[in-house]
Design a protein around this motif. Structure first.
Motif, PDB file in Angstrom:
ATOM      1  N   ALA A   1       3.927 -29.358  24.482  1.00 15.27           N
ATOM      2  CA  ALA A   1       4.078 -30.814  24.483  1.00 15.27           C
ATOM      3  C   ALA A   1       3.213 -31.420  23.384  1.00 15.27           C
ATOM      4  CB  ALA A   1       3.680 -31.383  25.836  1.00 15.27           C
ATOM      5  N   THR A   2       3.637 -32.571  22.874  1.00 11.16           N
ATOM      6  CA  THR A   2       2.916 -33.231  21.790  1.00 11.16           C
ATOM      7  C   THR A   2       1.974 -34.307  22.317  1.00 11.16           C
ATOM      8  OG1 THR A   2       4.628 -34.911  21.494  1.00 11.16           O
ATOM      9  CG2 THR A   2       4.864 -32.862  20.235  1.00 11.16           C
ATOM     10  N   LEU A   3       1.115 -34.766  21.427  1.00 11.65           N
ATOM     11  CA  LEU A   3       0.212 -35.866  21.733  1.00 11.65           C
ATOM     12  C   LEU A   3       0.986 -37.079  22.222  1.00 11.65           C
ATOM     13  CD1 LEU A   3      -2.469 -37.457  21.567  1.00 11.65           C
ATOM     14  CD2 LEU A   3      -2.095 -37.646  19.088  1.00 11.65           C
ATOM     15  N   TRP A   4       2.076 -37.411  21.547  1.00 10.27           N
ATOM     16  CA  TRP A   4       2.832 -38.598  21.964  1.00 10.27           C
ATOM     17  C   TRP A   4       3.614 -38.354  23.254  1.00 10.27           C
ATOM     18  CZ3 TRP A   4       2.846 -36.585  17.037  1.00 10.27           C
ATOM     19  CH2 TRP A   4       3.907 -35.759  16.667  1.00 10.27           C
ATOM     20  N   ASP A   5       3.882 -37.116  23.606  1.00  9.98           N
ATOM     21  CA  ASP A   5       4.429 -36.833  24.934  1.00  9.98           C
ATOM     22  C   ASP A   5       3.417 -37.225  26.003  1.00  9.98           C
ATOM     23  OD1 ASP A   5       6.847 -35.737  24.013  1.00  9.98           O
ATOM     24  OD2 ASP A   5       6.004 -33.727  23.880  1.00  9.98           O
TER      25      ASP A   5
ATOM     26  N   VAL B   1       0.931 -39.335  25.720  1.00 15.61           N
ATOM     27  CA  VAL B   1       0.769 -40.788  25.714  1.00 15.61           C
ATOM     28  C   VAL B   1       1.945 -41.458  26.431  1.00 15.61           C
ATOM     29  CG1 VAL B   1       0.734 -42.810  24.193  1.00 15.61           C
ATOM     30  CG2 VAL B   1      -0.682 -40.814  23.657  1.00 15.61           C
ATOM     31  N   GLY B   2       3.154 -40.974  26.146  1.00 13.61           N
ATOM     32  CA  GLY B   2       4.347 -41.559  26.754  1.00 13.61           C
ATOM     33  C   GLY B   2       4.389 -41.430  28.263  1.00 13.61           C
ATOM     34  N   LYS B   3       3.812 -40.358  28.800  1.00 11.44           N
ATOM     35  CA  LYS B   3       3.808 -40.162  30.255  1.00 11.44           C
ATOM     36  C   LYS B   3       3.000 -41.226  30.977  1.00 11.44           C
ATOM     37  CE  LYS B   3       4.718 -35.192  30.487  1.00 11.44           C
ATOM     38  NZ  LYS B   3       4.199 -33.867  30.878  1.00 11.44           N
ATOM     39  N   THR B   4       2.116 -41.895  30.280  1.00 10.37           N
ATOM     40  CA  THR B   4       1.330 -42.967  30.893  1.00 10.37           C
ATOM     41  C   THR B   4       1.974 -44.338  30.689  1.00 10.37           C
ATOM     42  OG1 THR B   4      -0.045 -43.420  28.932  1.00 10.37           O
ATOM     43  CG2 THR B   4      -0.744 -41.617  30.405  1.00 10.37           C
ATOM     44  N   GLY B   5       3.161 -44.358  30.087  1.00  6.70           N
ATOM     45  CA  GLY B   5       3.854 -45.612  29.844  1.00  6.70           C
ATOM     46  C   GLY B   5       3.478 -46.275  28.531  1.00  6.70           C
ATOM     47  N   LYS B   6       2.647 -45.638  27.738  1.00  4.18           N
ATOM     48  CA  LYS B   6       2.236 -46.211  26.461  1.00  4.18           C
ATOM     49  C   LYS B   6       3.195 -45.786  25.349  1.00  4.18           C
ATOM     50  CE  LYS B   6      -2.683 -46.251  27.760  1.00  4.18           C
ATOM     51  NZ  LYS B   6      -2.863 -47.719  27.769  1.00  4.18           N
ATOM     52  N   ARG B   7       3.272 -46.621  24.317  1.00  3.87           N
ATOM     53  CA  ARG B   7       4.221 -46.408  23.229  1.00  3.87           C
ATOM     54  C   ARG B   7       3.538 -45.846  21.990  1.00  3.87           C
ATOM     55  NH1 ARG B   7       9.097 -48.685  22.792  1.00  3.87           N
ATOM     56  NH2 ARG B   7       8.732 -49.102  20.572  1.00  3.87           N
ATOM     57  N   SER B   8       4.273 -44.994  21.268  1.00  2.44           N
ATOM     58  CA  SER B   8       3.777 -44.385  20.038  1.00  2.44           C
ATOM     59  C   SER B   8       4.708 -44.708  18.876  1.00  2.44           C
ATOM     60  CB  SER B   8       3.683 -42.857  20.184  1.00  2.44           C
ATOM     61  OG  SER B   8       2.783 -42.496  21.207  1.00  2.44           O
ATOM     62  N   VAL B   9       4.123 -44.908  17.708  1.00  5.15           N
ATOM     63  CA  VAL B   9       4.853 -44.972  16.438  1.00  5.15           C
ATOM     64  C   VAL B   9       4.365 -43.795  15.607  1.00  5.15           C
ATOM     65  CG1 VAL B   9       5.162 -46.259  14.303  1.00  5.15           C
ATOM     66  CG2 VAL B   9       5.240 -47.453  16.491  1.00  5.15           C
TER      67      VAL B   9
ATOM     68  N   PRO C   1      -7.035 -34.158  21.596  1.00  6.61           N
ATOM     69  CA  PRO C   1      -7.910 -34.474  22.728  1.00  6.61           C
ATOM     70  C   PRO C   1      -8.826 -35.670  22.465  1.00  6.61           C
ATOM     71  CG  PRO C   1      -7.859 -32.103  22.370  1.00  6.61           C
ATOM     72  CD  PRO C   1      -7.156 -32.736  21.199  1.00  6.61           C
ATOM     73  N   THR C   2      -9.274 -35.833  21.211  1.00  8.77           N
ATOM     74  CA  THR C   2     -10.127 -36.968  20.869  1.00  8.77           C
ATOM     75  C   THR C   2      -9.378 -38.279  21.040  1.00  8.77           C
ATOM     76  OG1 THR C   2     -11.320 -35.596  19.269  1.00  8.77           O
ATOM     77  CG2 THR C   2     -11.543 -37.982  19.041  1.00  8.77           C
ATOM     78  N   VAL C   3      -8.137 -38.311  20.571  1.00  5.67           N
ATOM     79  CA  VAL C   3      -7.319 -39.517  20.691  1.00  5.67           C
ATOM     80  C   VAL C   3      -7.058 -39.833  22.163  1.00  5.67           C
ATOM     81  CG1 VAL C   3      -5.050 -40.494  20.217  1.00  5.67           C
ATOM     82  CG2 VAL C   3      -6.290 -39.278  18.426  1.00  5.67           C
ATOM     83  N   LEU C   4      -6.727 -38.828  22.945  1.00  2.00           N
ATOM     84  CA  LEU C   4      -6.479 -39.065  24.370  1.00  2.00           C
ATOM     85  C   LEU C   4      -7.727 -39.600  25.057  1.00  2.00           C
ATOM     86  CD1 LEU C   4      -4.317 -35.926  25.272  1.00  2.00           C
ATOM     87  CD2 LEU C   4      -3.532 -38.278  24.942  1.00  2.00           C
TER      88      LEU C   4
ATOM     89  N   ILE D   1      -6.838 -41.357  28.457  1.00  2.00           N
ATOM     90  CA  ILE D   1      -5.779 -40.513  29.017  1.00  2.00           C
ATOM     91  C   ILE D   1      -6.324 -39.112  29.219  1.00  2.00           C
ATOM     92  CG2 ILE D   1      -3.489 -39.522  28.607  1.00  2.00           C
ATOM     93  CD1 ILE D   1      -2.901 -41.990  26.854  1.00  2.00           C
ATOM     94  N   GLU D   2      -6.051 -38.528  30.359  1.00  2.00           N
ATOM     95  CA  GLU D   2      -6.548 -37.196  30.674  1.00  2.00           C
ATOM     96  C   GLU D   2      -5.900 -36.151  29.773  1.00  2.00           C
ATOM     97  OE1 GLU D   2      -6.979 -34.146  34.524  1.00  2.00           O
ATOM     98  OE2 GLU D   2      -6.157 -36.163  34.771  1.00  2.00           O
ATOM     99  N   GLN D   3      -6.695 -35.218  29.292  1.00  2.00           N
ATOM    100  CA  GLN D   3      -6.191 -34.137  28.441  1.00  2.00           C
ATOM    101  C   GLN D   3      -5.373 -33.167  29.268  1.00  2.00           C
ATOM    102  OE1 GLN D   3      -9.102 -32.281  25.882  1.00  2.00           O
ATOM    103  NE2 GLN D   3      -8.045 -30.304  25.942  1.00  2.00           N
ATOM    104  N   PRO D   4      -4.126 -32.873  28.856  1.00  2.00           N
ATOM    105  CA  PRO D   4      -3.310 -31.913  29.604  1.00  2.00           C
ATOM    106  C   PRO D   4      -3.831 -30.491  29.442  1.00  2.00           C
ATOM    107  CG  PRO D   4      -2.139 -32.644  27.641  1.00  2.00           C
ATOM    108  CD  PRO D   4      -3.383 -33.475  27.732  1.00  2.00           C
TER     109      PRO D   4
END
Length: 451
Positions: free
Chosen positions: A102-106, A108-116, A426-429, A434-437
């Motif tokens: 899974a990617t970083l934006w995956d 992020v997306g699971k928490t309802g947040k949007r990525s560009v 992990p730093t961005v999360l 957001i919890e690190q997967p």
């Protein structure tokens, strides 16, 4: 609000990542000191500018995938721009559908947040996400590179370019430099437009023209009398102005500036399959063009960049090496290749066996050995060379230990130790709360992070 009032607080929940493909930390330091990049100098004065390690192999497809997943290739499954089909010598080009993590934006997306996500290599074809994605190298079709499709007409209207047309070098180096500068201009305008017009919690924008410049013009920056010395510095001044534009838009976001690998001058390209042929490990069919033309009786072969595969019976259709004998063959190759020299010195910095580098569900497709060269000696897997070393059109090569990492956090907020490219996700999360997967190998750079 002034530039340095915009630095993040611990409560910040948005993040910005600016990627400069291939930009070396040592070059950034030089350009900060000589005034070429004053805006980045201002940022570095209040934040943390660090030298970072990247993946082995230090090639963009592996490095950017390691960035976006926070995982090693043994988990995400990408080992190069070219790879082998299972139980075969046939070559294929891995793309976004082959990434097994899974990617970083995956996350992020699971928490309802949007990525560009703009121009990250190895994201083609664009996969659906909660947000916007325009794929980078090696995208070939803007329609398949873009999600959602509604953006395509505007990208075409803006004459957005997926990549530099490196074929322009066949006309002249002047034509290629013009192409690089034009593509950079279109890239920056599009990156800023999407920053301003899209709704996002995570913004990732990558400039790949830095890599193209350095592959063809890296020699220029080491010679003040070189025809393209000033053009090289002017290019980085443009990049610096772009970084400043992003910094001026920050409120309380975490900002990271990073590269996927470093760069240095090429002295020679080194053809590992030539060495394997000369030392009896590899046999090739007449007029061989790729490793698909391997001949019977081969013990091992190489793929870019510095990947060695033992031709075992259990893995390859014409394999002749028993599993029990593979470690002996590998040891012989390690000893022999460590003795390759130029100017009386070894061109090999380090040799890694598979389990020293990789772990995960995709380890069975990993190379058996990865070779890291000293600066200046670019390891290649071509099969059609008649000599061990030569020079071609590139003047610059990748380096593994000189990537750039800047974060707008003070030194006392950052943990000790040299960062690795898998630490960025992990730093961005952590910055976004957001919890690190569990599938990420990296760890947050923040000293007091829970990740």
């Amino acid at each position: 609000m002034g530039l340095f009032d915009r630095f993040k607080s611990k409560a910040a929940k948005r993040a910005v990542i600016i990627g400069l493909d291939g930009t070396p930390y040592t070059l950034v330091r030089r350009f900060i000191e000589d005034g070429t990049m004053p805006r980045l100098a201002e940022l570095a004065g209040r934040g943390s500018l660090l030298q970072m390690d990247t993946s082995v192999p230090d090639i963009s497809s592996v490095a950017w995938t390691s960035f976006m997943t926070g995982a090693n290739p043994g988990r995400h499954g990408i080992y190069g721009f070219l790879d082998l089909q299972p139980n075969s010598y046939k070559i294929f080009f891995p793309n976004s559908k082959h990434i097994r993590s899974a990617t970083l934006w995956d996350a992020v997306g699971k928490t309802g947040k949007r990525s560009v996500v703009i121009n990250v290599p190895s994201t083609y074809p664009a996969q659906p996400l909660n947000g916007t994605l325009i794929a980078g190298f090696v995208a070939v079709d803007i329609n398949k590179a873009t999600y959602p499709q509604e953006l395509v007409p505007e990208l075409k209207r803006r004459d957005y370019r997926i990549d530099v047309d490196a074929r322009r070098v066949q006309e002249s180096h002047d034509a290629l430099m013009d192409e690089i500068l034009t593509t950079l201009d279109r890239r920056i305008k599009t990156l800023l437009w999407l920053y301003d017009s899209q709704q996002w919690d995570l913004y990732i924008g990558v400039v790949t023209e830095t890599d193209r410049l350095q592959h063809f013009f890296m020699d220029a920056i080491f010679d003040e009398q070189h025809k393209y010395y000033s053009a090289f510095k002017d290019f980085y001044s443009k990049v610096d102005r772009f970084v400043g534009e992003i910094a001026s838009r920050l409120r309380d976001e975490t900002m990271i500036l990073m590269s996927d690998h470093g760069f240095t001058k090429i002295e020679q390209q080194v053809y590992l399959n030539r060495w394997l042929v000369e030392h009896g490990f590899l046999k090739l069919k007449e007029n061989a063009r790729s490793i698909e033309d391997i001949a019977a009786g081969s013990l091992a072969f190489a793929l870019d960049p510095g990947r060695i595969y033992i031709n075992t019976k259990e893995r390859f259709p014409d394999g002749i090496v028993d599993k029990a004998d593979s470690s002996k063959i590998l040891a012989e190759i390690k000893v022999g290749m460590s003795e390759i020299t130029a100017g009386g010195a070894s061109i090999v910095k380090r040799l890694y066996e598979r389990d020293e580098l990789f772990a995960g569900d995709c380890i069975d497709s990993a190379p058996d050995l990865c070779i890291q060269s000293v600066y200046g000696y670019d390891l290649k897997g071509a099969v059609n060379k008649t000599q061990l070393m030569d020079r071609e059109v590139f003047t610059g090569m990748h380096t593994q230990d000189d990537s750039t990492c800047f974060i707008n956090a003070s030194a006392d907020e950052i943990r000790e130790g040299k960062p690795h490219i898998t630490d960025i996700a992990p730093t961005v999360l952590a910055a976004m709360g957001i919890e690190q997967p569990p599938g990420m190998d990296g760890r947050s750079l923040f000293r007091n992070s829970g990740n």
